[in-house]
Scaffold this motif. Structure first.
Motif, PDB file in Angstrom:
ATOM      1  N   ALA A 145       1.091   5.889   0.301  1.00  0.00           N
ATOM      2  CA  ALA A 145       0.150   6.561   0.529  1.00  0.00           C
ATOM      3  C   ALA A 145       0.969   6.917   1.110  1.00  0.00           C
ATOM      4  CB  ALA A 145      -0.626   6.376   1.709  1.00  0.00           C
ATOM      5  N   LYS A 162      -8.085   1.450   0.706  1.00  0.00           N
ATOM      6  CA  LYS A 162      -6.928   1.075   0.360  1.00  0.00           C
ATOM      7  C   LYS A 162      -7.026   0.217   1.004  1.00  0.00           C
ATOM      8  CE  LYS A 162      -4.169   4.428  -1.998  1.00  0.00           C
ATOM      9  NZ  LYS A 162      -3.034   5.202  -2.180  1.00  0.00           N
ATOM     10  N   ARG A 174      -9.902  -1.906   0.482  1.00  0.00           N
ATOM     11  CA  ARG A 174      -9.806  -2.759  -0.682  1.00  0.00           C
ATOM     12  C   ARG A 174      -8.829  -4.680  -0.295  1.00  0.00           C
ATOM     13  NH1 ARG A 174      -9.750   1.858  -2.980  1.00  0.00           N
ATOM     14  NH2 ARG A 174      -7.814   1.585  -3.065  1.00  0.00           N
ATOM     15  N   ALA A 175      -7.371  -4.529   0.037  1.00  0.00           N
ATOM     16  CA  ALA A 175      -6.425  -5.233   0.287  1.00  0.00           C
ATOM     17  C   ALA A 175      -7.116  -6.047   1.464  1.00  0.00           C
ATOM     18  CB  ALA A 175      -5.100  -4.206   1.873  1.00  0.00           C
ATOM     19  N   VAL A 177       0.714  -1.382  -0.075  1.00  0.00           N
ATOM     20  CA  VAL A 177       0.256   0.068   0.024  1.00  0.00           C
ATOM     21  C   VAL A 177       0.458   0.941  -0.197  1.00  0.00           C
ATOM     22  CG1 VAL A 177      -1.351   1.223   1.356  1.00  0.00           C
ATOM     23  CG2 VAL A 177      -2.117  -1.151   1.248  1.00  0.00           C
TER      24      VAL A 177
END
Length: 185
Positions: free
Chosen positions: A63, A100, A103-104, A61
């Protein structure tokens, strides 16, 4: 099975300032300062293998670091408050990071409930109904001016939550640094 969540740990300066609020309450059970955090996704009880798969995705991820601001206090639970929280102002970078993470979690088969995101840090839990005196005291503390510094967020953490009679204990299983220059969306 491991009870787990993904969250943002508070820096010491924020935890100390929020600790002043807790010290003034004298109602409910305070969340230990080491446990103060903002939850991005509560995962529930998961097999270790699922959390290992999630760990692999969370490592990827991307960010950017962000700065969060506290925006006040609120009792959650309507007419029967169950907790007092410090509210965090919603911003696009925080919303994107949460999306995110969710979704993971979905990708590895974790079924998360759909819920409105109300970013907050739980300060105190109330076991039962507050007396009118306790509620007045809590509301007075909520209105008091305790300056909480802005919160520089540089990492997210996968936590294990261990329940015991005195409350939960949170242990970091893995942390994931946020990277300058990473896309926010």
């Amino acid at each position: 099975m491991i009870r787990a969540f993904v969250g943002l740990p508070l820096p010491d300066a924020c935890a100390e300032a929020l600790g002043v609020v807790q010290d003034r309450l004298s109602a409910g059970r305070d969340v230990p300062r080491d446990n103060l955090h903002l939850t991005l996704a509560f995962l529930g009880a998961q097999p270790e293998s699922v959390l290992e798969d999630l760990h692999g995705l969370l490592e990827r991820v991307t960010a950017p670091p962000m700065t969060l601001r506290f925006s006040g206090y609120e009792m959650f639970g309507g007419t029967k408050p169950r907790l007092l929280a410090a509210l965090v102002a919603l911003n696009p970078a925080l919303q994107a990071l949460r999306a995110k993470v969710r979704r993971a979690a979905y990708s590895v088969g974790i079924d998360l409930p759909r819920e409105r995101f109300r970013p907050h840090v739980t300060l105190t839990r109330f076991a039962g109904l507050l007396t009118s005196g306790e509620e007045r005291r809590v509301r007075s503390v909520m209105e008091g001016a305790v300056l909480v510094p802005d919160w520089p967020v540089e990492q997210m953490v996968l936590y294990r939550s261990v329940l015991n009679p005195s409350g939960a204990r949170y242990d970091a299983l893995a942390d994931y640094p946020l990277a300058p220059g990473a896309p926010a969306f």
